[in-house]
Scaffold this motif. Sequence first.
Motif, PDB file in Angstrom:
ATOM      1  N   VAL A 148      28.747 -20.041  -4.686  1.00  0.00           N
ATOM      2  CA  VAL A 148      29.781 -20.934  -5.215  1.00  0.00           C
ATOM      3  C   VAL A 148      31.141 -20.245  -5.234  1.00  0.00           C
ATOM      4  O   VAL A 148      32.178 -20.910  -5.327  1.00  0.00           O
ATOM      5  CB  VAL A 148      29.416 -21.415  -6.636  1.00  0.00           C
ATOM      6  CG1 VAL A 148      28.184 -22.293  -6.605  1.00  0.00           C
ATOM      7  CG2 VAL A 148      29.213 -20.233  -7.577  1.00  0.00           C
ATOM      8  N   ASP A 149      31.138 -18.911  -5.135  1.00  0.00           N
ATOM      9  CA  ASP A 149      32.384 -18.152  -5.109  1.00  0.00           C
ATOM     10  C   ASP A 149      32.901 -17.945  -3.696  1.00  0.00           C
ATOM     11  O   ASP A 149      33.903 -17.243  -3.493  1.00  0.00           O
ATOM     12  CB  ASP A 149      32.180 -16.795  -5.787  1.00  0.00           C
ATOM     13  CG  ASP A 149      31.745 -16.949  -7.237  1.00  0.00           C
ATOM     14  OD1 ASP A 149      32.526 -17.506  -8.020  1.00  0.00           O
ATOM     15  OD2 ASP A 149      30.627 -16.535  -7.581  1.00  0.00           O
ATOM     16  N   GLY A 150      32.198 -18.532  -2.695  1.00  0.00           N
ATOM     17  CA  GLY A 150      32.656 -18.454  -1.316  1.00  0.00           C
ATOM     18  C   GLY A 150      32.366 -17.142  -0.621  1.00  0.00           C
ATOM     19  O   GLY A 150      33.056 -16.769   0.334  1.00  0.00           O
ATOM     20  N   ILE A 151      31.328 -16.430  -1.096  1.00  0.00           N
ATOM     21  CA  ILE A 151      30.965 -15.131  -0.526  1.00  0.00           C
ATOM     22  C   ILE A 151      29.532 -15.189   0.001  1.00  0.00           C
ATOM     23  O   ILE A 151      28.687 -15.892  -0.565  1.00  0.00           O
ATOM     24  CB  ILE A 151      31.090 -14.018  -1.590  1.00  0.00           C
ATOM     25  CG1 ILE A 151      32.563 -13.855  -1.994  1.00  0.00           C
ATOM     26  CG2 ILE A 151      30.531 -12.688  -1.104  1.00  0.00           C
ATOM     27  CD1 ILE A 151      32.799 -12.887  -3.131  1.00  0.00           C
ATOM     28  N   ASP A 152      29.257 -14.468   1.079  1.00  0.00           N
ATOM     29  CA  ASP A 152      27.901 -14.400   1.598  1.00  0.00           C
ATOM     30  C   ASP A 152      26.938 -14.053   0.462  1.00  0.00           C
ATOM     31  O   ASP A 152      27.169 -13.115  -0.301  1.00  0.00           O
ATOM     32  CB  ASP A 152      27.809 -13.347   2.698  1.00  0.00           C
ATOM     33  CG  ASP A 152      26.381 -13.115   3.149  1.00  0.00           C
ATOM     34  OD1 ASP A 152      25.829 -13.971   3.871  1.00  0.00           O
ATOM     35  OD2 ASP A 152      25.793 -12.077   2.745  1.00  0.00           O
ATOM     36  N   PHE A 153      25.851 -14.799   0.354  1.00  0.00           N
ATOM     37  CA  PHE A 153      24.923 -14.686  -0.775  1.00  0.00           C
ATOM     38  C   PHE A 153      24.389 -13.270  -0.961  1.00  0.00           C
ATOM     39  O   PHE A 153      24.428 -12.709  -2.066  1.00  0.00           O
ATOM     40  CB  PHE A 153      23.765 -15.666  -0.573  1.00  0.00           C
ATOM     41  CG  PHE A 153      22.698 -15.595  -1.635  1.00  0.00           C
ATOM     42  CD1 PHE A 153      22.899 -16.209  -2.866  1.00  0.00           C
ATOM     43  CD2 PHE A 153      21.516 -14.927  -1.399  1.00  0.00           C
ATOM     44  CE1 PHE A 153      21.921 -16.136  -3.850  1.00  0.00           C
ATOM     45  CE2 PHE A 153      20.530 -14.846  -2.377  1.00  0.00           C
ATOM     46  CZ  PHE A 153      20.736 -15.462  -3.606  1.00  0.00           C
ATOM     47  N   VAL A 154      23.870 -12.672   0.102  1.00  0.00           N
ATOM     48  CA  VAL A 154      23.281 -11.332  -0.004  1.00  0.00           C
ATOM     49  C   VAL A 154      24.342 -10.296  -0.346  1.00  0.00           C
ATOM     50  O   VAL A 154      24.108  -9.394  -1.165  1.00  0.00           O
ATOM     51  CB  VAL A 154      22.543 -10.958   1.298  1.00  0.00           C
ATOM     52  CG1 VAL A 154      22.166  -9.480   1.315  1.00  0.00           C
ATOM     53  CG2 VAL A 154      21.284 -11.810   1.448  1.00  0.00           C
ATOM     54  N   MET A 155      25.533 -10.408   0.244  1.00  0.00           N
ATOM     55  CA  MET A 155      26.601  -9.464  -0.079  1.00  0.00           C
ATOM     56  C   MET A 155      27.014  -9.580  -1.545  1.00  0.00           C
ATOM     57  O   MET A 155      27.314  -8.572  -2.196  1.00  0.00           O
ATOM     58  CB  MET A 155      27.814  -9.713   0.816  1.00  0.00           C
ATOM     59  CG  MET A 155      27.689  -9.174   2.233  1.00  0.00           C
ATOM     60  SD  MET A 155      27.531  -7.366   2.325  1.00  0.00           S
ATOM     61  CE  MET A 155      29.075  -6.835   1.599  1.00  0.00           C
ATOM     62  N   GLN A 156      27.010 -10.784  -2.078  1.00  0.00           N
ATOM     63  CA  GLN A 156      27.415 -10.936  -3.479  1.00  0.00           C
ATOM     64  C   GLN A 156      26.350 -10.405  -4.430  1.00  0.00           C
ATOM     65  O   GLN A 156      26.661  -9.688  -5.378  1.00  0.00           O
ATOM     66  CB  GLN A 156      27.722 -12.401  -3.803  1.00  0.00           C
ATOM     67  CG  GLN A 156      28.122 -12.588  -5.271  1.00  0.00           C
ATOM     68  CD  GLN A 156      28.940 -13.836  -5.514  1.00  0.00           C
ATOM     69  OE1 GLN A 156      29.654 -14.307  -4.628  1.00  0.00           O
ATOM     70  NE2 GLN A 156      28.859 -14.388  -6.719  1.00  0.00           N
ATOM     71  N   VAL A 157      25.097 -10.757  -4.192  1.00  0.00           N
ATOM     72  CA  VAL A 157      24.021 -10.308  -5.093  1.00  0.00           C
ATOM     73  C   VAL A 157      23.840  -8.792  -5.028  1.00  0.00           C
ATOM     74  O   VAL A 157      23.656  -8.130  -6.054  1.00  0.00           O
ATOM     75  CB  VAL A 157      22.696 -11.012  -4.749  1.00  0.00           C
ATOM     76  CG1 VAL A 157      21.538 -10.414  -5.560  1.00  0.00           C
ATOM     77  CG2 VAL A 157      22.801 -12.508  -5.020  1.00  0.00           C
ATOM     78  N   GLY A 192      24.458  -0.125   8.773  1.00  0.00           N
ATOM     79  CA  GLY A 192      25.618  -0.918   8.402  1.00  0.00           C
ATOM     80  C   GLY A 192      26.795  -0.658   9.324  1.00  0.00           C
ATOM     81  O   GLY A 192      26.951   0.438   9.851  1.00  0.00           O
ATOM     82  N   ASN A 193      27.601  -1.665   9.520  1.00  0.00           N
ATOM     83  CA  ASN A 193      28.776  -1.553  10.396  1.00  0.00           C
ATOM     84  C   ASN A 193      29.872  -2.440   9.815  1.00  0.00           C
ATOM     85  O   ASN A 193      29.997  -3.607  10.154  1.00  0.00           O
ATOM     86  CB  ASN A 193      28.438  -1.979  11.821  1.00  0.00           C
ATOM     87  CG  ASN A 193      29.588  -1.756  12.771  1.00  0.00           C
ATOM     88  OD1 ASN A 193      30.478  -0.935  12.522  1.00  0.00           O
ATOM     89  ND2 ASN A 193      29.599  -2.502  13.867  1.00  0.00           N
ATOM     90  N   TYR A 214      22.698  -7.524   4.931  1.00  0.00           N
ATOM     91  CA  TYR A 214      21.856  -6.705   4.042  1.00  0.00           C
ATOM     92  C   TYR A 214      22.195  -5.226   4.242  1.00  0.00           C
ATOM     93  O   TYR A 214      22.422  -4.489   3.278  1.00  0.00           O
ATOM     94  CB  TYR A 214      20.365  -6.938   4.310  1.00  0.00           C
ATOM     95  CG  TYR A 214      19.487  -6.096   3.404  1.00  0.00           C
ATOM     96  CD1 TYR A 214      19.196  -6.512   2.115  1.00  0.00           C
ATOM     97  CD2 TYR A 214      18.981  -4.863   3.832  1.00  0.00           C
ATOM     98  CE1 TYR A 214      18.425  -5.729   1.269  1.00  0.00           C
ATOM     99  CE2 TYR A 214      18.215  -4.073   2.993  1.00  0.00           C
ATOM    100  CZ  TYR A 214      17.929  -4.515   1.718  1.00  0.00           C
ATOM    101  OH  TYR A 214      17.174  -3.729   0.878  1.00  0.00           O
ATOM    102  N   ASN A 215      22.231  -4.801   5.483  1.00  0.00           N
ATOM    103  CA  ASN A 215      22.556  -3.400   5.782  1.00  0.00           C
ATOM    104  C   ASN A 215      23.950  -3.042   5.271  1.00  0.00           C
ATOM    105  O   ASN A 215      24.165  -1.961   4.710  1.00  0.00           O
ATOM    106  CB  ASN A 215      22.479  -3.145   7.285  1.00  0.00           C
ATOM    107  CG  ASN A 215      21.079  -3.374   7.840  1.00  0.00           C
ATOM    108  OD1 ASN A 215      20.098  -3.402   7.097  1.00  0.00           O
ATOM    109  ND2 ASN A 215      20.979  -3.542   9.144  1.00  0.00           N
ATOM    110  N   ASN A 216      24.907  -3.943   5.469  1.00  0.00           N
ATOM    111  CA  ASN A 216      26.270  -3.689   5.010  1.00  0.00           C
ATOM    112  C   ASN A 216      26.353  -3.631   3.484  1.00  0.00           C
ATOM    113  O   ASN A 216      27.127  -2.847   2.922  1.00  0.00           O
ATOM    114  CB  ASN A 216      27.219  -4.764   5.538  1.00  0.00           C
ATOM    115  CG  ASN A 216      27.698  -4.461   6.944  1.00  0.00           C
ATOM    116  OD1 ASN A 216      27.509  -3.346   7.446  1.00  0.00           O
ATOM    117  ND2 ASN A 216      28.305  -5.434   7.589  1.00  0.00           N
ATOM    118  N   SER A 217      25.563  -4.463   2.810  1.00  0.00           N
ATOM    119  CA  SER A 217      25.580  -4.437   1.348  1.00  0.00           C
ATOM    120  C   SER A 217      25.098  -3.086   0.832  1.00  0.00           C
ATOM    121  O   SER A 217      25.606  -2.572  -0.175  1.00  0.00           O
ATOM    122  CB  SER A 217      24.716  -5.567   0.776  1.00  0.00           C
ATOM    123  OG  SER A 217      23.328  -5.311   0.933  1.00  0.00           O
TER     124      SER A 217
END
Length: 328
Positions: A148-157, A192-193, A214-217
Amino acid sequence: MFLTAVYYLLLIVFNLYIAICLLTLLGLLYYKIRIESVKGVCKSNARLDGKIALVTGGNQGIGLETARELAARGARVIIACRGAEKSAEAIQDIVATTGNKQVEYMHLDLSKFSSIRKFAADFNNIYDRLDILVNNAGRGGDKPKYTVDGIDFVMQVNYFGPFLLTKLLTEKLIASKPSRIVIVSSILHFFGNINVDTLDKIVGHSLKAMFYNYNNSKLCGVLWAKALAKKLPEEISVNSLHPGLVRTNIFNKLPPWFRKVFMFLCDLLNFKTPKEGAQTVVHLCVAEEVQNVRGKYFSECCEVKHKGLANNEDLVERVWNKSVELTS
């Protein structure tokens, strides 16, 4: 002609399926033989009486076992999760196995900044200190989607949510120093990249985006530990870690066929139990020798090398600034 085309298409798909399975197996075999040949164990006997510990995702898996161990050492433990029912079961389990009744639940949804802000406000009002913050909660294998905040779900969590939570609890950590922040990353951070400009976006097709973010998170977790080590007082220990290959339900959202292969390999290669996976987390929470260690990356209760990119101070700062911008 049509049937022939269908036949060859199915053959290509089948061969791709076999190739993915074999590559996954070879990768996991290499990891088990070269990297996780010995499972690290936290050897510290430190007590935590009078201290307060907060564990996100503490109602299952590695988080549950971390919360249990901290409670067994006398800490007052707050489990921060979405599921009240599962958390109640976890608390009952922890109390029964440790005898420590100071285990509590607070609702937290890392996919919503509004939930994080409410949690932090409530926590700061209720508790007078915070000695240990374990940023453990995470997701993987989810189909790409925006919060809802406009961010990729996995990156936010996995990253932006914990980033905001920690920022809002920083004053409590400073007031309680010496205190500790523990960030659960992963060996997958090596894949991650990061492109800072698209850090919050879904990039690429569905399957690529699923693993890419996921890797980037997890890489962000390593960079974040380095940034916090520079910005927080020296009395606050902050480090990231790889818990090992652990059989948990974090990847339950993977495609069914891939999940079956993954679970089969978990059994075949003797993946860690959640209790074994929690050992490095607990080590960073309690071990005396790491109280003054900051911005490092650990595995099997030892400091190890992280991706070389994380030594780029300019990247560390740019990711920090982007994170501040997106969570303000």
